[in-house]
Design an enzyme around this catalytic site. Structure first.
Site, PDB file in Angstrom:
ATOM      1  N   GLU A 156      -3.788   7.655  -3.914  1.00  0.00           N
ATOM      2  CA  GLU A 156      -4.216   7.222  -5.247  1.00  0.00           C
ATOM      3  C   GLU A 156      -5.533   7.880  -5.620  1.00  0.00           C
ATOM      4  O   GLU A 156      -6.398   8.037  -4.753  1.00  0.00           O
ATOM      5  CB  GLU A 156      -4.396   5.690  -5.253  1.00  0.00           C
ATOM      6  CG  GLU A 156      -3.089   4.986  -5.037  1.00  0.00           C
ATOM      7  CD  GLU A 156      -3.237   3.464  -4.947  1.00  0.00           C
ATOM      8  OE1 GLU A 156      -4.335   2.938  -5.207  1.00  0.00           O
ATOM      9  OE2 GLU A 156      -2.255   2.812  -4.610  1.00  0.00           O
ATOM     10  N   ARG A 195       0.871  -1.166   0.000  1.00  0.00           N
ATOM     11  CA  ARG A 195       0.000   0.000   0.000  1.00  0.00           C
ATOM     12  C   ARG A 195       0.909   1.217   0.000  1.00  0.00           C
ATOM     13  O   ARG A 195       1.987   1.202   0.619  1.00  0.00           O
ATOM     14  CB  ARG A 195      -0.902   0.039   1.245  1.00  0.00           C
ATOM     15  CG  ARG A 195      -2.079  -0.929   1.219  1.00  0.00           C
ATOM     16  CD  ARG A 195      -3.167  -0.508   0.230  1.00  0.00           C
ATOM     17  NE  ARG A 195      -4.310  -1.406   0.230  1.00  0.00           N
ATOM     18  CZ  ARG A 195      -4.447  -2.475  -0.556  1.00  0.00           C
ATOM     19  NH1 ARG A 195      -3.498  -2.787  -1.418  1.00  0.00           N
ATOM     20  NH2 ARG A 195      -5.532  -3.212  -0.500  1.00  0.00           N
ATOM     21  N   HIS A 246      -1.732   0.622  -9.637  1.00  0.00           N
ATOM     22  CA  HIS A 246      -2.346  -0.347  -8.737  1.00  0.00           C
ATOM     23  C   HIS A 246      -2.992  -1.494  -9.532  1.00  0.00           C
ATOM     24  O   HIS A 246      -4.206  -1.729  -9.438  1.00  0.00           O
ATOM     25  CB  HIS A 246      -3.379   0.328  -7.820  1.00  0.00           C
ATOM     26  CG  HIS A 246      -3.616  -0.442  -6.557  1.00  0.00           C
ATOM     27  ND1 HIS A 246      -3.906   0.160  -5.346  1.00  0.00           N
ATOM     28  CD2 HIS A 246      -3.611  -1.776  -6.299  1.00  0.00           C
ATOM     29  CE1 HIS A 246      -4.066  -0.766  -4.418  1.00  0.00           C
ATOM     30  NE2 HIS A 246      -3.895  -1.945  -4.966  1.00  0.00           N
TER      31      HIS A 246
HETATM   32  P1  NAP Z   1      -0.625 -11.975   4.243  1.00  0.00           P
HETATM   33  O1  NAP Z   1      -0.554 -13.371   3.740  1.00  0.00           O
HETATM   34  O2  NAP Z   1      -1.468 -11.677   5.429  1.00  0.00           O
HETATM   35  O3  NAP Z   1       0.876 -11.493   4.539  1.00  0.00           O
HETATM   36  C1  NAP Z   1       1.198 -10.343   5.244  1.00  0.00           C
HETATM   37  C2  NAP Z   1       2.592 -10.501   5.810  1.00  0.00           C
HETATM   38  O4  NAP Z   1       2.991  -9.279   6.430  1.00  0.00           O
HETATM   39  C3  NAP Z   1       2.700 -11.587   6.867  1.00  0.00           C
HETATM   40  O5  NAP Z   1       3.895 -12.288   6.651  1.00  0.00           O
HETATM   41  C4  NAP Z   1       2.790 -10.831   8.177  1.00  0.00           C
HETATM   42  O6  NAP Z   1       3.529 -11.619   9.089  1.00  0.00           O
HETATM   43  C5  NAP Z   1       3.553  -9.593   7.716  1.00  0.00           C
HETATM   44  N1  NAP Z   1       3.381  -8.429   8.591  1.00  0.00           N
HETATM   45  C6  NAP Z   1       2.230  -7.869   9.011  1.00  0.00           C
HETATM   46  N2  NAP Z   1       2.501  -6.808   9.793  1.00  0.00           N
HETATM   47  C7  NAP Z   1       3.850  -6.715   9.848  1.00  0.00           C
HETATM   48  C8  NAP Z   1       4.741  -5.828  10.513  1.00  0.00           C
HETATM   49  N3  NAP Z   1       4.302  -4.838  11.288  1.00  0.00           N
HETATM   50  N4  NAP Z   1       6.076  -6.012  10.346  1.00  0.00           N
HETATM   51  C9  NAP Z   1       6.544  -7.038   9.590  1.00  0.00           C
HETATM   52  N5  NAP Z   1       5.741  -7.909   8.942  1.00  0.00           N
HETATM   53  C10 NAP Z   1       4.420  -7.739   9.075  1.00  0.00           C
HETATM   54  O7  NAP Z   1      -1.128 -10.994   3.111  1.00  0.00           O
HETATM   55  P2  NAP Z   1      -0.902 -11.105   1.530  1.00  0.00           P
HETATM   56  O8  NAP Z   1      -2.013 -11.850   0.924  1.00  0.00           O
HETATM   57  O9  NAP Z   1       0.498 -11.560   1.283  1.00  0.00           O
HETATM   58  O10 NAP Z   1      -1.086  -9.550   1.136  1.00  0.00           O
HETATM   59  C11 NAP Z   1      -0.214  -8.578   1.658  1.00  0.00           C
HETATM   60  C12 NAP Z   1      -0.670  -7.179   1.286  1.00  0.00           C
HETATM   61  O11 NAP Z   1      -0.381  -6.910  -0.073  1.00  0.00           O
HETATM   62  C13 NAP Z   1      -2.174  -6.906   1.407  1.00  0.00           C
HETATM   63  O12 NAP Z   1      -2.535  -6.575   2.733  1.00  0.00           O
HETATM   64  C14 NAP Z   1      -2.409  -5.771   0.449  1.00  0.00           C
HETATM   65  O13 NAP Z   1      -2.342  -4.530   1.123  1.00  0.00           O
HETATM   66  C15 NAP Z   1      -1.252  -5.881  -0.530  1.00  0.00           C
HETATM   67  N6  NAP Z   1      -1.706  -6.232  -1.878  1.00  0.00           N
HETATM   68  C16 NAP Z   1      -1.570  -5.340  -2.895  1.00  0.00           C
HETATM   69  C17 NAP Z   1      -1.975  -5.676  -4.165  1.00  0.00           C
HETATM   70  C18 NAP Z   1      -1.839  -4.706  -5.302  1.00  0.00           C
HETATM   71  O14 NAP Z   1      -2.676  -4.734  -6.206  1.00  0.00           O
HETATM   72  N7  NAP Z   1      -0.813  -3.878  -5.337  1.00  0.00           N
HETATM   73  C19 NAP Z   1      -2.542  -6.924  -4.428  1.00  0.00           C
HETATM   74  C20 NAP Z   1      -2.675  -7.804  -3.383  1.00  0.00           C
HETATM   75  C21 NAP Z   1      -2.254  -7.450  -2.103  1.00  0.00           C
HETATM   76  P3  NAP Z   1       3.465 -11.365  10.671  1.00  0.00           P
HETATM   77  O15 NAP Z   1       2.014 -11.243  11.042  1.00  0.00           O
HETATM   78  O16 NAP Z   1       4.167 -12.541  11.235  1.00  0.00           O
HETATM   79  O17 NAP Z   1       4.218 -10.105  10.908  1.00  0.00           O
HETATM   80  C1  GLV Z   2      -5.204  -5.116  -3.824  1.00  0.00           C
HETATM   81  O1  GLV Z   2      -4.535  -4.146  -3.622  1.00  0.00           O
HETATM   82  C2  GLV Z   2      -5.634  -6.014  -2.798  1.00  0.00           C
HETATM   83  O2  GLV Z   2      -5.398  -5.738  -1.613  1.00  0.00           O
HETATM   84  O3  GLV Z   2      -6.247  -7.028  -3.149  1.00  0.00           O
END
Ligand code: NAP
Ligand code: GLV
Length: 325
Positions: free
Chosen positions: A267, A238, A285
């Site tokens: 954005e 984000r 995005h």
């Molecule tokens: P996820 O599986 O929940 O992974 C999030 C990771 O971040 C976990 O490893 C978590 O581990 C870690 N984390 C959370 N808070 C933290 C902190 N304070 N310090 C260090 N690590 C931390 O989520 P995901 O499916 O991979 O998605 C991640 C993020 O990507 C989403 O929340 C979204 O905002 C973004 N995203 C963006 C797009 C786009 O279109 N650009 C698309 C999809 C997702 P711990 O809890 O152990 O810390």
């Molecule tokens: C996209 O940014 C998502 O969080 O799925």
């Protein structure tokens, strides 16, 4: 009588058709964010809302929708939703984890490659008719293979980025609050380090964290100064995970080499400095934007919404305590 569902913006057609099977659908068939006043007014009688990541689902919205039972976000990130407030009001919140993981990791790696190998600069160079001969020193970039990648946030997407990095023989460092099982760590050929070590050692820093109070401006002036001067920063998380003005300064002053950015703090507004920098690759995005994945996300949100409204368990509730008090 069918429950009423508001869909705040255009989503894949099969998901709209699916909603129509079980709900009275107020479908806003427009592919841009809904205005606040319109959202509040159309949400008044909704029992379910299929929301987008730019729709703030806050207490005022919930107050204006007294019959609301479910908010089904068409995104995995849910920083637009006040989940605590929803829980207090007995509203189930769902997101779309998993179905977009690989597509998002593909884009993260594409940004990394594009910034390292100066793809966009090369494309512009050819299109502008500036290419008149082979040159040994034209558009020299950085190697990717064999380098060190540091992934901050090592959940679904971070780990999917790591799998790609392994194909490039990269050393994979990661940081997250809780360690992975040793077997998973070994399978991914990755090593958990603290944030300071990751910033110091990585040639590529990839951000795959959720936005939270803890991760707001996770990368700021100090962090950028701690990175290598040759480092490349990729953000697919984000926008607000990075202090954009600190990143502008770091790029202008050569504190890091380049950046690939899919997300921005305000954005669709993008800082003008990024737009004028050749060493920044920008995308609007679109990390999850493949035809297949956007359809899966929409269908998952639709199913989650209908499940809650008909008393079935949704597949990805963020506050399951509402379902099982
Ligand atoms: P996820 O599986 O929940 O992974 C999030 C990771 O971040 C976990 O490893 C978590 O581990 C870690 N984390 C959370 N808070 C933290 C902190 N304070 N310090 C260090 N690590 C931390 O989520 P995901 O499916 O991979 O998605 C991640 C993020 O990507 C989403 O929340 C979204 O905002 C973004 N995203 C963006 C797009 C786009 O279109 N650009 C698309 C999809 C997702 P711990 O809890 O152990 O810390
Ligand atoms: C996209 O940014 C998502 O969080 O799925």
């Amino acid at each position: 009588m069918k429950p009423r569902v508001l869909v705040t913006r255009r989503i894949a057609e099969p998901a709209v058709a699916r909603l129509h099977e079980e709900a009275e659908v107020d479908y806003r068939d427009e592919d841009r964010a809904i205005e606040r006043e319109e959202l509040l007014s159309r949400a008044t009688s909704a029992e379910g809302i299929v929301s987008g990541l730019s729709d703030p689902m806050d207490s005022a919205l919930m107050e204006a929708s007294p019959q609301l039972k479910v908010i089904a976000n068409v995104a995995v990130g849910y920083d637009n939703i006040d989940v605590e407030e929803a829980t207090a009001r007995g509203i189930v919140v769902t997101n779309t984890p998993g179905v977009l993981t690989e597509t998002t990791a593909d884009l993260a790696f594409a940004l990394l490659m594009a910034a390292a190998r100066r793809l966009v600069e090369g494309d512009v160079y050819v299109r502008e008719g500036r290419w008149d001969r082979f040159q040994m020193t034209l558009l020299l970039g950085a190697d990717v293979y064999g380098k060190t990648i540091g992934i901050a946030g090592f959940g679904r997407i971070g780990q999917a980025v790591a799998r790609r990095a392994r194909g490039f023989d990269m050393t994979v460092l990661y940081t997250k609050r809780t360690p992975l099982e040793p077997a998973v760590e070994a399978e991914l050929g990755s090593r958990r380090v603290d944030k300071a070590t990751l910033l110091k050692e990585a040639d590529f820093v990839v951000l795959a964290l959720p936005l939270s109070e803890e991760t707001y401006h996770y990368i700021g002036r100090e962090e950028l100064r701690a990175m290598k001067r040759t480092a490349i920063l990729v953000n697919i998380a984000r926008g607000a995970v990075v202090d954009e003005s600190a990143l502008v300064s770091a790029l202008q002053e050569g504190e890091i080499a380049a950046s690939g950015l899919d997300v921005f703090e305000h954005e669709p507004s993008v800082p003008a400095e990024f737009v004028s920098m050749e060493n920044v690759v920008l995308t609007p995005h679109i990390a999850s934007a493949s035809v297949e994945t956007r359809e899966k996300m929409a269908l998952m949100a639709a199913e989650n919404c209908l499940a809650v409204l008909s008393g079935r368990p949704p597949s990805s509730p963020l506050n399951p305590e509402v379902l099982n008090p």
